[in-house]
Every structure is written in structure tokens, then in C-alpha cells.
Design a protein around this motif. Structure first.
Motif, PDB file in Angstrom:
ATOM      1  N   GLN A 192       8.184 -83.515   2.891  1.00 33.50           N
ATOM      2  CA  GLN A 192       7.988 -84.770   2.546  1.00 33.50           C
ATOM      3  C   GLN A 192       8.560 -85.618   3.590  1.00 33.50           C
ATOM      4  OE1 GLN A 192       9.267 -85.572  -1.381  1.00 33.50           O
ATOM      5  NE2 GLN A 192       7.519 -84.471  -2.508  1.00 33.50           N
ATOM      6  N   ILE A 193       7.941 -86.840   3.871  1.00 36.32           N
ATOM      7  CA  ILE A 193       8.773 -87.611   5.117  1.00 36.32           C
ATOM      8  C   ILE A 193       9.743 -88.407   4.637  1.00 36.32           C
ATOM      9  CG2 ILE A 193       8.054 -89.724   6.294  1.00 36.32           C
ATOM     10  CD1 ILE A 193       6.674 -87.376   7.186  1.00 36.32           C
ATOM     11  N   ALA A 194       9.870 -88.565   3.166  1.00 33.15           N
ATOM     12  CA  ALA A 194      10.970 -89.275   2.586  1.00 33.15           C
ATOM     13  C   ALA A 194      12.135 -88.196   2.943  1.00 33.15           C
ATOM     14  CB  ALA A 194      10.821 -89.577   1.128  1.00 33.15           C
ATOM     15  N   TYR A 195      12.041 -86.871   2.360  1.00 35.60           N
ATOM     16  CA  TYR A 195      13.189 -85.954   2.571  1.00 35.60           C
ATOM     17  C   TYR A 195      13.709 -85.922   3.999  1.00 35.60           C
ATOM     18  CZ  TYR A 195      15.430 -81.572   3.115  1.00 35.60           C
ATOM     19  OH  TYR A 195      16.432 -80.604   3.407  1.00 35.60           O
ATOM     20  N   LEU A 196      12.757 -85.838   5.042  1.00 44.10           N
ATOM     21  CA  LEU A 196      13.102 -85.818   6.353  1.00 44.10           C
ATOM     22  C   LEU A 196      13.984 -87.266   6.855  1.00 44.10           C
ATOM     23  CD1 LEU A 196       9.889 -84.092   7.894  1.00 44.10           C
ATOM     24  CD2 LEU A 196      12.180 -82.942   7.459  1.00 44.10           C
TER      25      LEU A 196
ATOM     26  N   GLU B  64      26.844 -79.942   4.827  1.00 48.11           N
ATOM     27  CA  GLU B  64      27.205 -80.811   3.722  1.00 48.11           C
ATOM     28  C   GLU B  64      26.076 -81.920   3.645  1.00 48.11           C
ATOM     29  OE1 GLU B  64      29.133 -82.194   0.488  1.00 48.11           O
ATOM     30  OE2 GLU B  64      29.247 -80.296   1.447  1.00 48.11           O
ATOM     31  N   CYS B  65      25.733 -82.651   4.607  1.00 48.75           N
ATOM     32  CA  CYS B  65      24.662 -83.601   4.744  1.00 48.75           C
ATOM     33  C   CYS B  65      23.611 -83.009   4.094  1.00 48.75           C
ATOM     34  CB  CYS B  65      24.511 -84.160   6.256  1.00 48.75           C
ATOM     35  SG  CYS B  65      25.693 -85.226   6.869  1.00 48.75           S
ATOM     36  N   ARG B  66      22.898 -81.606   4.603  1.00 51.93           N
ATOM     37  CA  ARG B  66      21.646 -81.067   4.413  1.00 51.93           C
ATOM     38  C   ARG B  66      21.983 -80.937   2.714  1.00 51.93           C
ATOM     39  NH1 ARG B  66      19.385 -75.395   6.134  1.00 51.93           N
ATOM     40  NH2 ARG B  66      17.358 -75.589   5.358  1.00 51.93           N
ATOM     41  N   ARG B  67      23.218 -80.469   2.127  1.00 51.30           N
ATOM     42  CA  ARG B  67      23.293 -79.989   0.860  1.00 51.30           C
ATOM     43  C   ARG B  67      23.149 -81.238  -0.314  1.00 51.30           C
ATOM     44  NH1 ARG B  67      26.758 -80.487  -3.039  1.00 51.30           N
ATOM     45  NH2 ARG B  67      28.296 -81.591  -1.746  1.00 51.30           N
TER      46      ARG B  67
ATOM     47  N   VAL C 282      14.524 -83.395  14.098  1.00 52.41           N
ATOM     48  CA  VAL C 282      14.308 -82.245  13.155  1.00 52.41           C
ATOM     49  C   VAL C 282      13.057 -81.615  13.325  1.00 52.41           C
ATOM     50  CG1 VAL C 282      13.456 -83.577  11.330  1.00 52.41           C
ATOM     51  CG2 VAL C 282      14.509 -81.521  10.772  1.00 52.41           C
ATOM     52  N   VAL C 283      13.170 -80.016  13.536  1.00 55.31           N
ATOM     53  CA  VAL C 283      12.060 -79.169  13.720  1.00 55.31           C
ATOM     54  C   VAL C 283      11.617 -78.502  12.482  1.00 55.31           C
ATOM     55  CG1 VAL C 283      10.969 -77.482  15.212  1.00 55.31           C
ATOM     56  CG2 VAL C 283      12.642 -78.981  16.394  1.00 55.31           C
ATOM     57  N   TYR C 284      10.374 -78.568  12.097  1.00 61.50           N
ATOM     58  CA  TYR C 284      10.182 -77.647  10.720  1.00 61.50           C
ATOM     59  C   TYR C 284       8.891 -77.207  10.927  1.00 61.50           C
ATOM     60  CZ  TYR C 284       7.502 -82.155   9.587  1.00 61.50           C
ATOM     61  OH  TYR C 284       6.615 -83.042   9.919  1.00 61.50           O
TER      62      TYR C 284
ATOM     63  N   GLY D  68      15.608 -89.186   5.018  1.00 59.52           N
ATOM     64  CA  GLY D  68      16.855 -89.330   4.225  1.00 59.52           C
ATOM     65  C   GLY D  68      17.906 -88.243   4.801  1.00 59.52           C
ATOM     66  N   LEU D  69      17.368 -86.963   5.529  1.00 59.08           N
ATOM     67  CA  LEU D  69      18.220 -86.152   5.963  1.00 59.08           C
ATOM     68  C   LEU D  69      18.660 -86.770   7.792  1.00 59.08           C
ATOM     69  CD1 LEU D  69      19.494 -83.261   6.474  1.00 59.08           C
ATOM     70  CD2 LEU D  69      17.475 -82.404   7.531  1.00 59.08           C
ATOM     71  N   LEU D  70      17.644 -87.303   8.281  1.00 60.99           N
ATOM     72  CA  LEU D  70      17.819 -87.889   9.500  1.00 60.99           C
ATOM     73  C   LEU D  70      19.060 -89.033   9.239  1.00 60.99           C
ATOM     74  CD1 LEU D  70      14.403 -88.093  11.206  1.00 60.99           C
ATOM     75  CD2 LEU D  70      16.533 -86.555  12.067  1.00 60.99           C
ATOM     76  N   SER D  71      18.794 -89.936   8.400  1.00 58.19           N
ATOM     77  CA  SER D  71      19.742 -91.150   8.414  1.00 58.19           C
ATOM     78  C   SER D  71      21.011 -90.666   8.051  1.00 58.19           C
ATOM     79  CB  SER D  71      18.932 -92.053   7.238  1.00 58.19           C
ATOM     80  OG  SER D  71      17.910 -92.563   7.436  1.00 58.19           O
ATOM     81  N   MET D  72      21.120 -89.744   6.932  1.00 58.94           N
ATOM     82  CA  MET D  72      22.657 -89.302   6.451  1.00 58.94           C
ATOM     83  C   MET D  72      23.212 -88.631   7.623  1.00 58.94           C
ATOM     84  SD  MET D  72      23.692 -87.173   3.238  1.00 58.94           S
ATOM     85  CE  MET D  72      23.041 -88.219   2.176  1.00 58.94           C
ATOM     86  N   VAL D  73      22.488 -87.550   8.543  1.00 61.13           N
ATOM     87  CA  VAL D  73      23.054 -87.000   9.580  1.00 61.13           C
ATOM     88  C   VAL D  73      23.581 -87.826  10.725  1.00 61.13           C
ATOM     89  CG1 VAL D  73      22.643 -85.268  11.454  1.00 61.13           C
ATOM     90  CG2 VAL D  73      21.900 -84.620   9.130  1.00 61.13           C
ATOM     91  N   ALA D  74      22.536 -88.883  10.963  1.00 63.40           N
ATOM     92  CA  ALA D  74      22.952 -89.803  12.037  1.00 63.40           C
ATOM     93  C   ALA D  74      24.154 -90.602  11.753  1.00 63.40           C
ATOM     94  CB  ALA D  74      21.830 -90.952  12.110  1.00 63.40           C
ATOM     95  N   LYS D  75      24.509 -91.136  10.412  1.00 62.02           N
ATOM     96  CA  LYS D  75      25.600 -91.931   9.807  1.00 62.02           C
ATOM     97  C   LYS D  75      26.897 -90.951   9.965  1.00 62.02           C
ATOM     98  CE  LYS D  75      27.406 -94.453   5.988  1.00 62.02           C
ATOM     99  NZ  LYS D  75      26.802 -94.918   4.446  1.00 62.02           N
ATOM    100  N   GLU D  76      26.629 -89.851   9.694  1.00 57.78           N
ATOM    101  CA  GLU D  76      27.833 -88.725   9.574  1.00 57.78           C
ATOM    102  C   GLU D  76      28.477 -88.591  11.066  1.00 57.78           C
ATOM    103  OE1 GLU D  76      30.839 -86.604   8.172  1.00 57.78           O
ATOM    104  OE2 GLU D  76      29.652 -88.102   7.135  1.00 57.78           O
TER     105      GLU D  76
END
Length: 596
Positions: free
Chosen positions: A76-80, A116-119, A69-71, A82-90
Motif C-alpha cells: 500500500q502506498i500509504a504504508y510506504l 524501531e521506525c519500521r516496527r 525504499v525497494v520492494y 508513512g515509513l519514508l516520512s517516519m524514517v526521514a524524521k528520525e
């Protein structure tokens, strides 16, 4: 929604499977991330930053996939995570059937699933920020504990007053005796013995203002300074050049500079064999020590955090004991762990050998130069084009810059037949110019100097112009030692580099330092970049020269720390005081030493 610029999914082989950009990304920051971080054994670091862009990534070893992810700004590291883990799983569930080895997929329709993962992640982050209903004091844990304590204190015989009295009543005499310590029989404090203070002896000066030769001779402390007599010159050459065998060995060497391990490998092997014979039951080597407490599974074993944690913990401790900086040891271990978790060992391959190979490859990758820094070849090429080759030596105080500059001058003169000019830009330290003149007489190499108190950048500029006019091939610039936190001196150093644009900027550091190596080399490199006159193309450190390498035995970790921090190679290592004691560092030899 939190502002992210782009998201990429690609394989370890470099095949881009899916990507999206919410804001157009300037340049090629992803290429920089792959070349400078993911391929440089820095995957254990939490984040990376390039210009205005920040990066956070996740590696899934089971499928050899990277999620990046590029930003911009602060997220927050926790947000990033969480996004990476959910996207990887999906993503894995989305392409599980069609993925195979990853090479058959040319395009993945993942846009709607990613949104949807990001939402979901944004919703979770928003809910975590909402204030929860506050509990009353009696409902909270602290309130319950306070009520219980209050009830216990109200019981008879346990009041605070009684407890206080009991405490104060016990040991009262002892306290009085303790307070009266140091008193004499009559209770009076004995006077301390008066210390005799040494009085500085006044130097005898001639008070009548007339010249007195006797007193002048007493005040002349330059009698023992080096002179130009033949006897003094022979003594200096004997100290720096050594005997004729050293020079003959240097002249006959096939390599441009003898490698660090040459000449001593056979002796080391014989000593190792002898040690094994004397202690047949001893477990030798760092790695056997690391892995003897871990189960030795052979063939198709799944590597987990639990299996790697005890190995890498001891690995970090052993590295730090060999002068590797703590931050570097931690990041290297995290990088190895990230690259191994979730993988399976090959057939007929033990877990021990798998982890050992990964550790060795990680350190060899770090220490192997990404670009060729061959001083002799570059100087010869500059000579062929009619250009003067310039090298600037910089570093902290007392690391041996002047001595090792003389070694490089000897090397260029005797190996390449180059005409070398030494430039004395240390205009601060008393005796710095005289030290270079001593080396000049021993090497039969001229020195360009303008005395003390002058601007070093102007002296270097004049020296380069003089070399062009006279016909010198190489100019070696000696600078004053300075601490990395001294901003005015660091600005002056950056000015010297910016004004004269040398071909090579060498940082001279000690092999003896541990954690301080990171602070020194990183701040020198950062100062050159921050204070550079050309903001678009700032100049940093090009390479390093490690001194006193012969004094550290197996504690060679400073080399790993400096290379990890700067990403620049170690060009030479100094192994003694003589001019011939200059070597090229052998990567495999250093890794072998660090591994035991």
C-alpha cells in the motif's frame, strides 16, 4: 511485517549515507532509478518499477537527501509513505548535529533506529486493519438524520400524500399539452414528410461478354496516374525539390541539417520588439502570467506548497494548451514542486526567477538527448566498415512516413554522398509502392519492392541482402501505417524489427497530436518490446521524427510528451513538403516557445 527488500539514504550528490538489505537485490536497480527517474525530472511520479522491483522515494530539500525504499509485489502506498516520512524524521534528528553539508559523514549508525521506525509503522498499519466496534443505526449520522426526517414528515400539513397531490395537481394541463405536442387540429398526428431516397445509379457493364473499347475506356480510372514522361517527372520534381535557391541554400549550409530556429530568429526578435512597442503595458510571456499573482520575495525566501501551487497550476494549464499531454504536464509540475519545496531562494534572487529557472532546467533536461543519434555520422561509419546501415520508419496511418523517408534519403545522398536504397515494405495500402516510385524518380534513388500481399520482414531481409551484393550504403525501410491497438499488425512490425535488426528504428509522429501522442508512442514501443523474439535483449524505438512541425505555431508540446514517455530523442522535424524541409530540433528553442 510488510516485505521490503532494501532501504537507501543518499545525498543529491550521490553520497550513500546509510543502506540496508533484507533480501539480496539482483543487479543494480538503484542505479537505474537514479539515472532514469531521479535525474530525468520524474520525481513527481508516485512510484517506479524496474523488472520485479518497485521503488518509492522521498526528497528532503532542506538537506538535499533522498530516502528510497525497494520492494517486490504489492504494498500500500500509504504504508510506504508513512515509513519514508517516519524514517526521514528520525534520520534528520539522529544526525542533525553532525550532518553539516553532508560531506563530512562517512558512516551513520542508524540500524536500530530504522528497525524501531519500521516496527511502529507496521503496528499502525495492523491497527488500521482491525474492525472497529460497529455503531447502532440510531447512533450513526444517517440514523439520526432519518429519525429527524421522520418526525418532520409526521407534522400536519406536510404529509407525503399532500405533497404528492400538490405536485401532481400543478401543471397538469401543461403536461397534457406537452404530451399532445405534434398533433394536428383534430388531434391526429400529422404524417412526416417522406424523404426522397437517392438511388445509386447502376454502372453500365457490357453484358454480352464481348470486349467493348468504349466501355473499357470509361472503366479505366488509371489514366491520370504518374507516368515516366519527362513532363510528368519535371512536374513531380518541381513539387518536391522546389526552386534552385532552396537547393543552393541546402548545399551551402554549414550544419548537416539546418536547425529549426536558423533563418528565422532575427525576424522573430524584430516582431517581438515591434509588439512590445505597440503594447507597452501588456504582460508578455507565459511565466509573467504565471507569477504575477504570487508575492515576489527577494533573498532567502522559503518556498512552500502554498507559494508554488498557483504557479504550477497555471503552468500545467498553459502547457496543455500547447499540446503537452495532461499526464506529462502533471508529472513535470509535480517533479518541479518536489525539487523546490523546502528550499530557500539565493541572495538577491526573487522567488519568480527561482521557479522560472527550475521550470526551464526541467524541460531542457527532458529534451536533451541522453545519447547521440547522428544518422549521417553513423551511416558514414558503417560505410567505412563495409556494412549496410539500415533505418526502419514506423508509425500510425497518415503521418507522412513515406514523404519524410524521402527527405532523409535526400539528406543522406546530398550531405554524405551515400548510395541509398529505398525498401517498400508497405504491402497493404494501395498506391504505397507507386508513391515510393515517384520519390525514387525525383531523387534518382532505386526502390526495392516485391509488390503487395507479401511478408514485409522477408522483403526487408531481401533488400538488405541485395544492398550488400550491389554495394548500397544505406537501406531505408518504409512500413505500413497501423493503429497502436491492432495486435496482429503490431506483431508483424515487431517481427520485421527482430528479424532484420536495423541500426535505427524511427517512430514518425505528428506535431499536431496532444494526449494521443503518449498513447501512440508508448504502445508502439511496448509492442516492439513485448513481441520481440529475443526476450533478453528486446528492441524498442531508438528515436522519433516529428512531422508537420511548421503547422503548429507555438503548440510544440507533442515533442515534450513523446520524449518524456520514451526517453528517446527527436532526431528530425519535418517543416514542409519539399525534400529540403528537414530540420534538427533545437532544445532551447522549444523550451523558449513553451515558456512563452
Amino acid at each position: 511485517m510488510a516485505m521490503i527488500d532494501a532501504f537507501y539514504i543518499f545525498t543529491k550528490g550521490g553520497l550513500l549515507l546509510w543502506s540496508t538489505q533484507f533480501v539480496k537485490v539482483k543487479g543494480n536497480p538503484l542505479d537505474w532509478l537514479i539515472k532514469e527517474v531521479l535525474l530525468e525530472e520524474r520525481m513527481g511520479e508516485a512510484t517506479a518499477k524496474k523488472d520485479e522491483y518497485g521503488f518509492k522515494w522521498k526528497l528532503v530539500n532542506e538537506m538535499d537527501l533522498f530516502f528510497v525504499v525497494v520492494y517486490q509485489g504489492i504494498l500500500q502506498i500509504a504504508y510506504l509513505e508513512g515509513l519514508l516520512s517516519m524514517v526521514a524524521k528520525e534520520f534528520l534528528s539522529h544526525v542533525a548535529d553532525a550532518f553539516g553539508n553532508g560531506l563530512s559523514i562517512k558512516h551513520v549508525d542508524f540500524d536500530s533506529a530504522f528497525l524501531e521506525c519500521r516496527r511502529k509503522v507496521d503496528k499502525e498499519a495492523l491497527e488500521s486493519k482491525r474492525p472497529k466496534n460497529a455503531k447502532s443505526f440510531t447512533d450513526a449520522k444517517k440514523g439520526t438524520a432519518a429519525e429527524k426526517s421522520r418526525e418532520e414528515k409526521s407534522l400536519p400539513g406536510s404529509s407525503p400524500e399532500n405533497a404528492k397531490k400538490g405536485k401532481s395537481g400543478e401543471g397538469g394541463d401543461d403536461d397534457d399539452e406537452a404530451k399532445g405536442g405534434g398533433k394536428g387540429k383534430n388531434g391526429k398526428k400529422e404524417p412526416a414528410e417522406e424523404k426522397t431516397k437517392k438511388v445509386k445509379q447502376n454502372r453500365h457493364w457490357d453484358g454480352d461478354g464481348k470486349f467493348n473499347k468504349k466501355l473499357a475506356d470509361e472503366l479505366d480510372f488509371s489514366k491520370n496516374k504518374p507516368n515516366d514522361s519527362k513532363e510528368a517527372l519535371d512536374a513531380q520534381k518541381a513539387a518536391f525539390l522546389g526552386d534552385s535557391d532552396d537547393e543552393q541554400q541546402w548545399a551551402k549550409a554549414e550544419d548537416e541539417v539546418e536547425s529549426l530556429s536558423s533563418g528565422s530568429a532575427s525576424e522573430a526578435e524584430e516582431e517581438a520588439k515591434e509588439e512590445v512597442k505597440q503594447k507597452p503595458g501588456r504582460v508578455n510571456g507565459l511565466f509573467k502570467t504565471l507569477t504575477r499573482g504570487v508575492k515576489n520575495l527577494t533573498g532567502d525566501a522559503l518556498l512552500t506548497d502554498e507559494d508554488l501551487a498557483p504557479i504550477l497550476k497555471t503552468f500545467k494549464t498553459e502547457l496543455m494548451s500547447k499540446n503537452v499531454a495532461a499526464d506529462v504536464a502533471n508529472q513535470l509540475a509535480d517533479s518541479v514542486r518536489t525539487s523546490l519545496v523546502g528550499k530557500r531562494t539565493a541572495r538577491l534572487t526573487s522567488m519568480t526567477s527561482t521557479v522560472k529557472t527550475a521550470l526551464q532546467e526541467a524541460m531542457e533536461t527532458l529534451l536533451t538527448p541522453k545519447k547521440s543519434v547522428d544518422v549521417l555520422r553513423a551511416a558514414m561509419a558503417a560505410k567505412n566498415t563495409g556494412r549496410v546501415y539500415t533505418v526502419v520508419f514506423l508509425g500510425v496511418n497518415g503521418v507522412g512516413k513515406s514523404t519524410n523517408l524521402a527527405k532523409v534519403a535526400y539528406y543522406l545522398k546530398h550531405k554524405g554522398g551515400l548510395d541509398v536504397l529505398i525498401c517498400a515494405c508497405d504491402t497493404f495500402r494501395a498506391g504505397a509502392v507507386e508513391q515510393l516510385k515517384t520519390h525514387s524518380r525525383c531523387l534518382d534513388v532505386p526502390v526495392f519492392e516485391r509488390g503487395y500481399g507479401k511478408d514485409p520482414s522477408d522483403i526487408a531481409k531481401a533488400a538488405i541482402a541485395h544492398a550488400k551484393n550491389v554495394g548500397h550504403d544505406v537501406v531505408l525501410v518504409d512500413t505500413a501505417g497501423r493503429m497502436q491497438d491492432n495486435e496482429p499488425l503490431m506483431r508483424a512490425l515487431a517481427k520485421l524489427v527482430a528479424v532484420n535488426t536495423p541500426d535505427l528504428v524511427l517512430f514518425v509522429g505528428e506535431a499536431l497530436v496532444g494526449n494521443d501522442a503518449i498513447d501512440q508512442v508508448s504502445k508502439f514501443n511496448r509492442a516492439l518490446i513485448d513481441y520481440s523474439h529475443d526476450r533478453r535483449n528486446p528492441r524498442g524505438i531508438d528515436g522519433m521524427l516529428l512531422t508537420k512541425y511548421d503547422t503548429v505555431d507555438d503548440k510544440v508540446g507533442a515533442a515534450l510528451s513523446m520524449v518524456y514517455v520514451t526517453g528517446q530523442p527527436i532526431v528530425f522535424v519535418g517543416t514542409g513538403q519539399k525534400y529540403t524541409h528537414l530540420r534538427k530540433m533545437q532544445v532551447k528553442e522549444v523550451v523558449k516557445t513553451l515558456m512563452g
